[in-house]
Write a protein that holds these residues in place. Sequence first.
Motif, mmCIF file in Angstrom:
data_model
loop_
_atom_site.group_PDB
_atom_site.id
_atom_site.type_symbol
_atom_site.label_atom_id
_atom_site.label_comp_id
_atom_site.label_asym_id
_atom_site.label_seq_id
_atom_site.Cartn_x
_atom_site.Cartn_y
_atom_site.Cartn_z
ATOM 1 N N PRO A 151 0.819 -1.222 0.000
ATOM 2 C CA PRO A 151 0.000 0.000 0.000
ATOM 3 C C PRO A 151 0.851 1.270 0.000
ATOM 4 N N VAL A 152 1.939 1.245 0.735
ATOM 5 C CA VAL A 152 2.798 2.442 0.786
ATOM 6 C C VAL A 152 3.321 2.767 -0.608
ATOM 7 N N GLU A 153 3.763 1.714 -1.293
ATOM 8 C CA GLU A 153 4.330 1.925 -2.625
ATOM 9 C C GLU A 153 3.240 2.375 -3.608
ATOM 10 N N LEU A 154 2.080 1.770 -3.525
ATOM 11 C CA LEU A 154 1.013 2.154 -4.458
ATOM 12 C C LEU A 154 0.592 3.604 -4.220
ATOM 13 N N ARG A 155 0.550 3.970 -2.943
ATOM 14 C CA ARG A 155 0.197 5.352 -2.629
ATOM 15 C C ARG A 155 1.211 6.316 -3.232
ATOM 16 N N PHE A 189 -6.235 -8.810 -0.118
ATOM 17 C CA PHE A 189 -5.043 -8.043 -0.482
ATOM 18 C C PHE A 189 -5.326 -7.146 -1.678
ATOM 19 N N ASP A 190 -6.567 -6.719 -1.834
ATOM 20 C CA ASP A 190 -6.911 -5.897 -2.990
ATOM 21 C C ASP A 190 -6.443 -4.473 -2.742
ATOM 22 N N VAL A 191 -5.180 -4.274 -3.145
ATOM 23 C CA VAL A 191 -4.426 -3.110 -2.689
ATOM 24 C C VAL A 191 -4.979 -1.810 -3.259
ATOM 25 N N VAL A 192 -5.493 -1.843 -4.492
ATOM 26 C CA VAL A 192 -5.986 -0.603 -5.087
ATOM 27 C C VAL A 192 -7.158 -0.079 -4.259
ATOM 28 N N ASP A 223 -8.544 4.181 1.911
ATOM 29 C CA ASP A 223 -7.824 4.761 3.034
ATOM 30 C C ASP A 223 -7.485 6.237 2.800
ATOM 31 N N ALA A 224 -7.153 6.570 1.557
ATOM 32 C CA ALA A 224 -6.569 7.891 1.308
ATOM 33 C C ALA A 224 -7.543 8.917 0.757
ATOM 34 N N VAL A 225 -8.580 8.451 0.096
ATOM 35 C CA VAL A 225 -9.437 9.387 -0.644
ATOM 36 C C VAL A 225 -10.663 9.716 0.198
ATOM 37 N N GLU A 226 -11.020 10.969 0.112
ATOM 38 C CA GLU A 226 -12.190 11.448 0.842
ATOM 39 C C GLU A 226 -13.438 10.672 0.411
ATOM 40 N N ARG A 227 -14.186 10.245 1.387
ATOM 41 C CA ARG A 227 -15.438 9.551 1.103
ATOM 42 C C ARG A 227 -16.307 10.428 0.189
ATOM 43 N N GLY A 228 -16.898 9.795 -0.819
ATOM 44 C CA GLY A 228 -17.683 10.573 -1.769
ATOM 45 C C GLY A 228 -16.932 10.834 -3.052
ATOM 46 N N SER A 229 -15.608 10.640 -2.995
ATOM 47 C CA SER A 229 -14.813 10.845 -4.208
ATOM 48 C C SER A 229 -14.306 9.525 -4.770
ATOM 49 N N TYR A 230 -14.886 8.438 -4.330
ATOM 50 C CA TYR A 230 -14.522 7.151 -4.930
ATOM 51 C C TYR A 230 -15.705 6.214 -4.843
ATOM 52 N N TRP A 231 -15.585 5.143 -5.598
ATOM 53 C CA TRP A 231 -16.580 4.074 -5.554
ATOM 54 C C TRP A 231 -15.909 2.771 -5.931
ATOM 55 N N PHE A 232 -16.170 1.735 -5.182
ATOM 56 C CA PHE A 232 -15.780 0.378 -5.570
ATOM 57 C C PHE A 232 -16.993 -0.511 -5.399
ATOM 58 N N GLY A 233 -17.162 -1.418 -6.310
ATOM 59 C CA GLY A 233 -18.301 -2.309 -6.184
ATOM 60 C C GLY A 233 -18.448 -3.138 -7.433
ATOM 61 N N ALA A 261 -17.143 -7.657 -13.493
ATOM 62 C CA ALA A 261 -18.063 -7.051 -12.533
ATOM 63 C C ALA A 261 -17.359 -6.134 -11.525
ATOM 64 N N PRO A 262 -16.217 -6.540 -10.946
ATOM 65 C CA PRO A 262 -15.606 -5.634 -9.959
ATOM 66 C C PRO A 262 -14.966 -4.431 -10.655
ATOM 67 N N GLN A 263 -15.372 -3.274 -10.290
ATOM 68 C CA GLN A 263 -14.861 -2.047 -10.902
ATOM 69 C C GLN A 263 -14.694 -1.010 -9.821
ATOM 70 N N GLY A 264 -14.016 0.064 -10.165
ATOM 71 C CA GLY A 264 -13.901 1.151 -9.213
ATOM 72 C C GLY A 264 -13.351 2.403 -9.864
ATOM 73 N N TYR A 265 -13.580 3.513 -9.204
ATOM 74 C CA TYR A 265 -13.006 4.764 -9.691
ATOM 75 C C TYR A 265 -12.788 5.686 -8.505
ATOM 76 N N ALA A 266 -11.990 6.698 -8.739
ATOM 77 C CA ALA A 266 -11.717 7.668 -7.676
ATOM 78 C C ALA A 266 -11.206 8.950 -8.304
ATOM 79 N N LEU A 267 -11.143 9.973 -7.492
ATOM 80 C CA LEU A 267 -10.364 11.171 -7.835
ATOM 81 C C LEU A 267 -9.198 11.208 -6.868
ATOM 82 N N TRP A 268 -7.984 11.202 -7.381
ATOM 83 C CA TRP A 268 -6.789 11.258 -6.536
ATOM 84 C C TRP A 268 -6.147 12.628 -6.772
ATOM 85 N N ASP A 269 -6.186 13.470 -5.770
ATOM 86 C CA ASP A 269 -5.743 14.862 -5.951
ATOM 87 C C ASP A 269 -6.407 15.484 -7.176
#
Lengths: 405, 405
Positions: free
Chosen positions: B229-233, B257-260, B266-276, B284-292
């Motif tokens: 996780p540290v490295e991915l971040r 261990f689904d690191v993404v 952990d890092a992104v403000e709630r409301g700015s991402y979705w996984f499901g 079927a498993p997809q996700g998106y976020a805004l990172w900075d």
Amino acid sequence: MTSTGTDLSIEEYFDRLHALVRALPAERAALSQGRVLAEPLVARLPLPPQDNSAMDGFLIPRHFSPDSLTVPFTLPVVGDVPAGSPAQTPPPGTALRIMTGGPVPAGFDGLVIPVEDTDIPPGPGPMPETVTVHRLPGRNHIRRRGSHVEAGHQLAVAATLVDASLIAAALSAGVSTAVVHRIPRVTVIATGEELLNGQLPDSNGPMLDALMSATGPVDITRTVCGDSPVELRRRFDTAAADSDLIVTTGGVSAGAFDVVRAVVEDAVERGSYWFGHVNQRPGAPQGYALWDGVPVVCLPGNPVAAFVSAHLYLTPLMRSLRGLPRPTGVLDRPHLTAVAGADFPHPHRPLIQPCSIALDGSITAFPPPGPRMRSHHVAALPGTQGFALLTSPVTTGEQLTVYPY
Amino acid sequence: MTSTGTDLSIEEYFDRLHALVRALPAERAALSQGRVLAEPLVARLPLPPQDNSAMDGFLIPRHFSPDSLTVPFTLPVVGDVPAGSPAQTPPPGTALRIMTGGPVPAGFDGLVIPVEDTDIPPGPGPMPETVTVHRLPGRNHIRRRGSHVEAGHQLAVAATLVDASLIAAALSAGVSTAVVHRIPRVTVIATGEELLNGQLPDSNGPMLDALMSATGPVDITRTVCGDSPVELRRRFDTAAADSDLIVTTGGVSAGAFDVVRAVVEDAVERGSYWFGHVNQRPGAPQGYALWDGVPVVCLPGNPVAAFVSAHLYLTPLMRSLRGLPRPTGVLDRPHLTAVAGADFPHPHRPLIQPCSIALDGSITAFPPPGPRMRSHHVAALPGTQGFALLTSPVTTGEQLTVYPY
């Protein structure tokens, strides 16, 4: 090949041009989009490369199978098997937490219980001490080594275009290079004194560059030459030294200063060139030659004539040079049956008519708005996506065949 | 945007992703294939830029017109007008030899007699002393300045893709640069410890590179990250600093261990991402976020799932970033009505089925040969040219809608 001025048909001219080229020599290169296989591509590794889990869940021995157990039941969780870790065997009466892609010992007689069918919440979390299984799966969710593809399996035949999916398949099967045809080297010589003195910009050279580049990777040298035969001859010599194909524009018609035709007729052995008219509009004046053995395609200079001729003749030549399957004729290319969305111009001769093509379930083709397209009407080309080859009138609502660019 | 795990439909998921992106900023750049206009493109010069001859032949004053003369008649030839030379006016009772594209004095009241309608042989040769005209043309064969396009004419609207024909039209009209959208900068992060330790090659990264590159020019940075996780971040931070889009593969499912997913949650403000889960197979498993503030599209790791998801979601996003017209929904893309050449797999959920598409006048679609395509069946993808989106069974001979890649 003859050098008479008799009209050729589009089909005859295409065949003659195509007789000048063969697929370029092969080389081993990294797999990259747009290259073309010169040899079949064969899997080096089996797919999957090892037994692994198809699900996130818990790996248990077959002993705990639908035949021998009823749900719910609870097992101690004795380890974690993330993807990328070594394979582990769960001792009888235990479970391993395993991830999608996590390795399973070769041939292991067990099954993966999807996490959704247990009491453990999906997603990240510490390893649980026990897992309670609520439902047994209908299959074992283990992907066996080689069950998709065996090592040695042919992934693609020769003459296949390398695209995203083939890159993915090959890399997955341990193949990162392939024997592919060399990238074509093409010299484009736009001719005409008016291009040198600023009376007209060279639009044909960049246009042909873009058209040929759209067929795949290509190494293009572009040059502009005036009406000096000595200079053009020098350009031909330079180009022939390191090109697989030479393309000229302009200078092939009936004029007194048609330098391409004049230079070729002066320098090239009779029987190795042809200039004359092809029974088509626009772009009737055409020509070709072999210059020191290198094919020379001489396109007309008017931009619409050059554009449609490039689609009819040049881009198929590029594809054959690149090693794709040789077409059997000029019309051996993808085509669609469209409905005319407007009246098409009446063809007095076989008319190559650029048109827009709407693909919305039905297929509708429209000639560009405005007057009948003449060979200098270059601004009528943007927005077209293909061409029709018309030999009889087509009015609104009638069907016609269109060839996407 | 919510972070619940509720299934989304393909349409909903597409719309949510699309809400994350807008067309990239504009810049002035040389016209090149694949860029997209951010402003209309306007002719700087008229087309033709000056009166000129449409034919190889002889320019004579209007005095010798069908109204006042009968053929044959003979005139002295007093000069040559190759293309690229200055315009000349033939004195009354004389002719000038003129080439296609040769300049005609502005507004000159005359006509060009095609060389084929005279006693002079077509092609190169010294200037004749006289010309005998055998036939008078039905029109003057003079292309007037601006008769095709006036200066200031709009050659293309904003959001137009720059292609070979637009390059030719623009250069002809004196335009060599345009205000276009910036080239997208994309970082692709393939995740999974198994990619780092050599247990599996990274095939998704090169595949996505090829798919995105096929949409036009793009500046892609590819990287492979393990399950730290540290490295991915750190990779996300680096990517967000100079990317317009971040694409990840793997690590979005239900595993421990689904690191993404873990790092984003952990890092992104709630409301700015979705996984499901999206109601589709595969992927079927997809996700998106805004990172900075930078959109992150999190694709599944199985190669077939990543491939079809890229076609459904990612390449349309790329086109919107590049400035092409925004689609109104996931199915707002070119599509064809095909006939099934074989039975298609039964869809238990909306099934994204890659298929080959034969365009031979009729349109026939075939699923790949072999067993039902599973999400790791990457070697079944080569040879497919599009996909169908199946919600009910389709058997041989029935119609279905296909979406070419």
